[in-house]
Design an enzyme around this catalytic site. Structure first.
Site, short mmCIF file in Angstrom:
data_model
loop_
_atom_site.label_atom_id
_atom_site.label_comp_id
_atom_site.label_asym_id
_atom_site.label_seq_id
_atom_site.Cartn_x
_atom_site.Cartn_y
_atom_site.Cartn_z
N ASP A 24 0.86 -1.18 0.00
CA ASP A 24 0.00 0.00 0.00
C ASP A 24 0.89 1.23 0.00
OD1 ASP A 24 -1.74 2.08 0.51
OD2 ASP A 24 -2.64 1.20 2.29
N ASP A 36 0.83 5.31 -0.25
CA ASP A 36 -0.07 6.43 -0.10
C ASP A 36 0.72 7.73 -0.18
OD1 ASP A 36 -1.75 8.51 1.37
OD2 ASP A 36 -3.11 6.81 1.46
N ASP A 87 4.20 0.48 13.47
CA ASP A 87 4.26 -0.77 14.22
C ASP A 87 3.45 -1.89 13.56
OD1 ASP A 87 1.69 -0.29 16.77
OD2 ASP A 87 1.86 0.49 14.74
#
Length: 400
Positions: free
Chosen positions: A98, A100, A306
């Site tokens: 992913d 972004d 995390d």
């Protein structure tokens, strides 16, 4: 967002799902599904633990209950509709990446269009340099998707990675980020003796593992060293030596490195063989070079530090072909070839140019289909695609 706006969006989304097909992931019946509805976007409550047995069943659901956001699990489950993860019985998961635009450096000073341009450069680099060249995945095992918002997803469906657990996926993330690369492991001294022209020098440096794979961090390091030395070598003597002293080098090492920087044959050996024809204490130089390489080439993955998306084996990801309820754009599946020319502000727009009456509650600048709309507060008519974007963003309400 008021009730009449939600009702308008719901009906426009319903119309889309009545005439359009979504991309059905493999193993549909083993996926968990989740939805956020227009009535629930304020609290962002997701209805999870849904399961469908067929493409037709999914299509009927989308038409009858058009969601603002539609998701499916990256994971495959024996019982995807079960209410707890333990009861679902995890069988494996696609490997998801992913990217972004929010994670790009300098993003605060970019327009929406500039953000999308920059994140596309990143996703192409991720696919070509890392996933294909370094990790050996095949293009046919990947699904590339524009998220409908600010970035892109890559679904790797190679069966070799399906059963990897979070720690193994974290190792892949670490590789993409350059985590754990250290100068004393990347650069090694050899016993090779080279002739500098005036003397013979032993104990020159080599980039470790250079010949083991065609791509990899070793070649990125070599490329960065050559670029850096070439830049320095083009400077006047005084400026070049000052630039090299910034690496905490001794005077004799500055002179040697400057000679290499101005010797095309030496730079070629670094680029092609990973051979750095220098001796001496160069740890500070190598440490700086490695840090610069990582900063330049690492992949800016989305996700909490995390728990990044790639390492999360139970994550839900947007359904390709669905509508992103925060933008009104299509979550667009792409091939690698299509990605090259893909322009989200043209190609992901699914609503018309027909005028729609809205009350703009927040002024905005909207880029859409090659035009820039500077929208002020108040009631007015806008092209449907612009109005839908503003309503989905919470910057306008529908005015019948």
């Amino acid at each position: 967002m008021n009730d009449q706006t939600r009702a308008f969006l719901r009906e426009r989304f319903r119309d889309y799902y009545s005439r359009s097909k979504v991309f059905v992931p493999p193993g549909l019946a083993q996926r968990e599904w989740g939805f956020i509805f227009h009535e629930e976007t304020v609290g962002v409550a997701m209805r999870r633990h849904k399961a469908f047995n067929s493409e037709g069943e999914l299509a009927d659901y989308l038409r009858s209950m058009p969601p603002a956001h539609a998701y499916h699990s990256a994971a495959y489950y024996r019982h995807p509709q079960a209410p707890t993860m333990q009861e679902k019985d995890w069988l494996g998961a696609d490997l998801i990446f992913d990217l972004d635009a929010d994670h790009l450096p300098g993003v605060k000073n970019m327009t929406y269009g500039e953000m999308l341009d920059n994140v596309k450069v990143e996703i192409i680099r991720l696919i070509d340099e890392f996933l294909i060249d370094d990790l050996g995945f095949r293009e046919k095992d990947m699904d590339i998707v524009f998220s409908g918002g600010r970035g892109y997803h890559v679904h790797v469906r190679d069966e070799r990675v399906r059963t990897l657990k979070s720690p193994e996926r974290r190792e892949i993330v670490d590789y993409l980020l350059g985590t754990g690369l250290e100068p004393d492991r990347m650069f090694i001294r050899t016993n090779q003796r080279i002739d500098t022209g005036t003397t013979s020098v032993a104990g020159v440096w080599l980039i470790r593992g250079f010949d083991s794979v065609p791509g990899g961090w070793d070649r990125r390091v070599a490329r960065h060293i050559v670029e850096k030395l070439d830049q320095i070598g083009r400077l006047p003597d005084k400026d070049a030596k000052e630039a090299l002293r910034a690496f905490s080098l001794e005077s004799k090492d500055v002179k040697r490195i400057l000679h290499v920087a101005r010797d095309p044959a030496s730079l070629q050996k670094i680029r092609e063989k990973g051979l750095i024809e220098l001796s001496g204490n160069l740890e500070g130089f190598f440490r700086s070079i490695l840090a610069g390489t990582i900063d330049q080439f690492k992949v800016s993955l989305a996700g909490k530090t995390d728990e990044p998306v790639t390492a999360d084996i139970k994550r839900l990801i947007r359904l390709p072909g669905s509508i992103h309820g925060g933008s009104s754009f299509r979550v667009t599946p792409l091939t690698r070839a299509q990605l090259e020319s893909f322009n989200p502000l043209e190609d992901a727009i699914i609503f018309s140019d027909d005028p729609v009456r809205v009350l703009v509650t927040r002024p905005a600048v909207v880029e859409m289909k090659g035009k820039i709309y500077r929208v002020s507060e108040g009631v007015g008519r806008l092209p449907e695609n612009v109005a839908m974007f503003l309503m989905c963003r919470g910057s306008a309400d529908y005015e019948p």
